[in-house]
Structures are given as structure tokens and as C-alpha cells.
Design a protein around this motif. Structure first.
Motif, short mmCIF file in Angstrom:
data_model
loop_
_atom_site.label_atom_id
_atom_site.label_comp_id
_atom_site.label_asym_id
_atom_site.label_seq_id
_atom_site.Cartn_x
_atom_site.Cartn_y
_atom_site.Cartn_z
N HIS A 239 0.86 -1.18 0.00
CA HIS A 239 0.00 0.00 0.00
C HIS A 239 0.90 1.23 0.00
CE1 HIS A 239 -3.79 2.13 1.77
NE2 HIS A 239 -3.01 2.97 1.15
N ASP A 240 1.27 1.68 -1.17
CA ASP A 240 2.13 2.85 -1.30
C ASP A 240 1.28 4.11 -1.09
OD1 ASP A 240 4.88 3.90 -2.50
OD2 ASP A 240 3.26 5.07 -3.42
N LYS A 241 1.81 5.05 -0.33
CA LYS A 241 1.00 6.22 0.04
C LYS A 241 0.74 7.14 -1.15
CE LYS A 241 1.73 6.53 4.98
NZ LYS A 241 2.53 5.32 5.30
N TRP A 242 1.50 7.02 -2.20
CA TRP A 242 1.30 7.84 -3.40
C TRP A 242 0.52 7.08 -4.47
CZ3 TRP A 242 5.47 7.91 -0.28
CH2 TRP A 242 5.92 9.16 0.18
N ASP A 243 0.89 5.80 -4.64
CA ASP A 243 0.43 5.02 -5.79
C ASP A 243 -0.63 3.96 -5.47
OD1 ASP A 243 2.37 6.28 -7.33
OD2 ASP A 243 3.84 4.69 -7.01
N PHE A 265 1.21 1.24 -17.20
CA PHE A 265 1.09 0.94 -15.78
C PHE A 265 -0.34 0.53 -15.45
CE2 PHE A 265 3.87 4.50 -16.69
CZ PHE A 265 5.05 4.17 -16.05
N MET A 266 -0.50 -0.23 -14.36
CA MET A 266 -1.83 -0.44 -13.82
C MET A 266 -1.74 -0.33 -12.32
SD MET A 266 -4.64 -3.29 -14.76
CE MET A 266 -5.21 -2.49 -16.25
N GLN A 267 -2.74 0.34 -11.72
CA GLN A 267 -2.69 0.51 -10.28
C GLN A 267 -4.05 0.30 -9.65
OE1 GLN A 267 -1.97 5.01 -11.12
NE2 GLN A 267 -1.82 4.78 -8.90
N PHE A 268 -4.00 -0.16 -8.40
CA PHE A 268 -5.21 -0.39 -7.62
C PHE A 268 -5.23 0.58 -6.45
CE2 PHE A 268 -7.08 -2.40 -3.82
CZ PHE A 268 -8.38 -2.61 -4.28
N LEU A 269 -6.36 1.27 -6.29
CA LEU A 269 -6.54 2.18 -5.15
C LEU A 269 -7.70 1.66 -4.32
CD1 LEU A 269 -6.51 5.53 -7.21
CD2 LEU A 269 -4.53 4.36 -6.21
N PRO A 270 -7.47 1.30 -3.07
CA PRO A 270 -8.58 0.78 -2.27
C PRO A 270 -9.57 1.89 -1.93
CG PRO A 270 -6.59 1.01 -0.93
CD PRO A 270 -6.19 1.32 -2.33
N PHE A 273 -8.96 5.48 -0.29
CA PHE A 273 -7.56 5.90 -0.51
C PHE A 273 -7.50 7.41 -0.71
CE2 PHE A 273 -3.95 6.64 -3.45
CZ PHE A 273 -2.92 6.05 -2.73
N ARG A 274 -6.58 8.05 -0.01
CA ARG A 274 -6.33 9.48 -0.20
C ARG A 274 -4.85 9.62 -0.49
NH1 ARG A 274 -10.73 9.32 -0.94
NH2 ARG A 274 -12.53 10.16 0.14
N GLY A 275 -4.52 9.68 -1.77
CA GLY A 275 -3.11 9.62 -2.17
C GLY A 275 -2.34 10.89 -1.84
N ARG A 276 -1.04 10.74 -1.65
CA ARG A 276 -0.16 11.89 -1.50
C ARG A 276 0.19 12.47 -2.87
NH1 ARG A 276 4.17 10.19 3.22
NH2 ARG A 276 2.61 9.81 4.85
N THR A 277 0.79 13.64 -2.85
CA THR A 277 1.08 14.38 -4.08
C THR A 277 2.42 13.95 -4.69
OG1 THR A 277 -0.14 16.27 -3.24
CG2 THR A 277 1.45 16.71 -5.00
N TYR A 278 2.44 13.75 -5.99
CA TYR A 278 3.71 13.52 -6.67
C TYR A 278 3.70 14.22 -8.04
CZ TYR A 278 1.39 9.86 -9.42
OH TYR A 278 0.56 9.19 -10.25
N ARG A 279 4.86 14.28 -8.63
CA ARG A 279 4.95 14.80 -9.99
C ARG A 279 6.16 14.19 -10.68
NH1 ARG A 279 6.65 21.15 -9.46
NH2 ARG A 279 8.37 20.91 -7.98
#
Ligand code: GTQ
Length: 348
Positions: A239-243, A265-270, A273-279
């Protein structure tokens, strides 16, 4: 000398040098060498519920055969007239009706298909056909013959829609576009369906196989397998906090990307989920497979639901929220940036 005279003198000088095909760098240096990427591409969303009927309507206006590829281009509003989603990548929604053939051709542009709806179509790549099912990721590598088809109504054919992702703008920029049509509508089928997946898709390779080009030897990555991997990892506690849980698709022979110019890419968000910010400097196109949520891109916020497409420009801050369990497919020009040592990522 007053400021005005100086400006006038410079303007006259710029006029003079322009006649010799010269321009003053000092007027544009800050734009040519920016402190940060300043993409012309903007964040945008295409809500499938609002465009689906328009995609289907195209089926009554032109046949797949006449159109060659019956596609509605998703054009970034920041890149008008450029048929581009990002500076390097193109996106389009392709429709194929029961009984239709999109005739065989090949080109130096690499293509991916991400199936949105309908189960009855097939695509042929270099002598092998593969079924297209929702969520499947299929590649048409550079210079491979490819044609698409669909079962007839009697055989159970339904309208099929998929997202095309190509490196059209990149190849145009490099002036490296070459294309030709096959002599017939469909290429000969020389291998049974599933042949390449059996050879290369099961953690095994033909004994004497050598990696000789950067392209994946499998061209279909079925959704079932990708979904199962994400699900298993999530249940194992990933469970990555960004992805959330995010994997990239791989060339099983080299470990690299499936094609040299496009990463997927493929990603699963439960749910919740409240993701962190990335760029990052790879501008990315997303296609929602399952679930609902919200994406925050810079100052903008878009809700998303299945089959919606949205784009995140280079270096824009992005953060993902999921209201229900969600699965997102995405593609970007990451391999190009990485190869040129221009990939930068920031996880805030
Ligand atoms: O299916 O070959 O959306 O050549 C654009 C160009 C699809 C294709 C597109 C293409 C194709």
C-alpha cells in the motif's frame, strides 16, 4: 539615451538581423531554458458517459474500411490542431462494428490498445491474432503489420471500443514517420492464437531466445492477470501512500518496457484511498478501468468513473483519491525520458 530610444534601436536591429535569419537569444533565453517544465499541454478529462454516444455515432457515418481507422482523437485543449494528448503522445477512441475489418498496415509509430468495451473484436500482429477483452493491454510495435476485426452479429459481434495510445507526435518531431499498406485487408495468420503468450508469457522463454530488439515478444497482456497481481499484492499488505498498488507492464525477455517509447502501468486504489502528491517529467494519460474517485492535478479537480480518460502534464502535481476500489491504467513517455536522462520524479 532614453529607454524608448533604446527599445526603438533594438527593434530596428532585430528587424535587420531577421533578414539574415538571425534572432537575439537574450529576448528568449528564459523561455528556451526554463527553470521548470512549462507544458503547453493542460490537465483535462474526457468523461466517457458524455462521449460514448458520439463514438458510436461515428459508426453510422463512415465504415472502418473507408476510414482505415475509425477513431475520435482525444486532443489536448492546450495543443490545438496538433492531434496530441501530450507533446510526445497521442490518444484516440477507436470503434469497430460487428463484421468490420480495419485493413492491415504498418508504420514506424508504436501503438497500444487498451480495451474499453465489447468482447468480440480481435487484432492481428505479425501473423497472430488475439482476442480483445475489456481491460486487456495490447501492443502493436513499430513496423509490425496490424489489422483489426470483429465477429459478425450472427457470431455474437457487438460494437467494440478501445483507447489507442501512440507515439505519433514524438515520431513526427523526429521526422521518422514511415508507413505502408498491406496488399490485402487482413494479413495471413501464421501462428495460432496464444502462441506468443505460451512462449514468452509464463516466466519462461524459448531455450535459445536472444533479446535482439527492445520490443516485447508478447503483444497481449490480459486484464485478468494484471488484476490478479494487484489484488494479491494488496491483500499481502502492499500500500504505497502515493500510488496504492502500482505495477508497470514489462517486456518479459528484457525486463524493460513493452515498447521503447511508451511505458504502461496499472494501479489499484482501495476504497477510501487518499493519495499523497507527486509529480514527474513523464506526461501521463490515464484510463479508468474500475471504480470511482477524484484526481487533483495542479489547481484542478476532476471526478472519475469507469472508462473516463484524463491527462496529467509533465511536472504537474497529481494526487488520487478513491471513493470505491478503483483500478487505473496509464501510459506515458517515461522510457524516452529515462533513456535521455531527463526523468525527474518528486514524491511530496
Ligand atoms: O490502429 O493502426 O488511433 O495507425 C491512429 C493511427 C490507430 C491503428 C490510431 C493508427 C491506428
Amino acid at each position: 539615451m532614453t529607454a524608448n530610444t533604446q527599445l526603438e534601436q533594438r527593434a530596428a536591429y532585430y528587424g535587420q538581423i531577421a533578414q539574415q535569419k538571425l534572432a537575439p537569444l537574450w529576448e528568449s533565453l528564459h523561455n528556451l531554458v526554463p527553470k521548470q517544465p512549462k507544458p503547453q499541454a493542460v490537465a483535462a478529462v474526457w468523461k466517457y458517459a458524455q462521449i460514448r454516444h458520439l463514438v458510436l455515432q461515428s459508426g453510422a457515418l463512415i465504415s472502418a474500411e473507408e476510414a482505415v481507422r475509425r477513431v475520435l482523437i482525444l486532443e489536448n485543449p492546450g495543443l490545438p490542431g496538433k492531434s496530441s494528448m501530450t507533446p510526445n503522445l497521442y490518444a484516440g477512441l477507436q470503434l469497430i462494428l460487428p463484421g468490420e475489418i480495419a485493413p492491415s498496415h504498418r508504420h514506424t509509430q508504436s501503438a497500444l490498445r487498451f480495451i474499453v468495451e465489447g468482447e468480440s473484436a480481435w487484432t492481428a500482429v505479425n501473423g497472430e491474432r488475439t482476442a480483445m477483452r475489456p481491460g486487456d493491454f495490447i501492443i502493436t510495435p513499430s513496423w509490425t503489420w496490424h489489422d483489426h476485426g470483429n465477429l459478425t452479429v450472427e457470431e455474437g459481434g457487438v460494437p467494440v471500443v478501445w483507447l489507442d495510445g501512440l507515439d505519433i507526435p514524438l515520431v513526427a518531431h523526429l521526422d521518422a514517420g514511415l508507413a505502408e499498406n498491406f496488399s490485402k485487408a487482413t494479413q495471413p495468420v501464421t501462428r495460432p492464437e496464444g502462441d506468443s503468450f505460451a512462449r514468452y508469457g509464463h516466466n519462461m522463454l524459448p531455450v535459445r531466445y536472444k533479446v535482439e530488439d527492445p520490443t516485447s515478444p508478447i503483444f497481449s497482456y490480459p486484464y485478468e492477470r494484471s488484476r490478479e497481481a494487484l489484488d494479491r499484492l494488496y491483500r499481502n499488505g502492499e500500500h504505497d501512500k502515493w500510488d496504492g498498488v502500482k505495477l508497470r507492464y514489462a517486456n518479459p525477455a528484457s525486463g524493460g518496457y513493452p515498447m521503447p517509447t511508451i511505458a504502461t502501468f496499472m494501479q489499484f486504489l482501495p476504497a477510501g484511498f487518499r493519495g499523497r502528491t507527486y509529480r514527474s517529467t513523464d506526461a501521463t494519460v490515464y484510463c479508468v478501468v474500475e471504480g470511482r474517485g477524484t484526481v487533483h492535478i495542479g489547481e484542478q479537480t476532476f471526478t472519475f468513473e469507469p472508462h473516463d480518460v484524463f491527462v496529467v502534464p509533465s511536472w504537474a502535481q497529481v494526487r488520487l483519491d478513491a471513493d470505491s476500489d478503483a483500478v487505473l491504467f496509464s501510459y506515458s513517455d517515461r522510457p524516452v525520458l529515462a533513456a535521455l536522462n531527463l526523468l525527474r520524479e518528486e514524491r511530496v
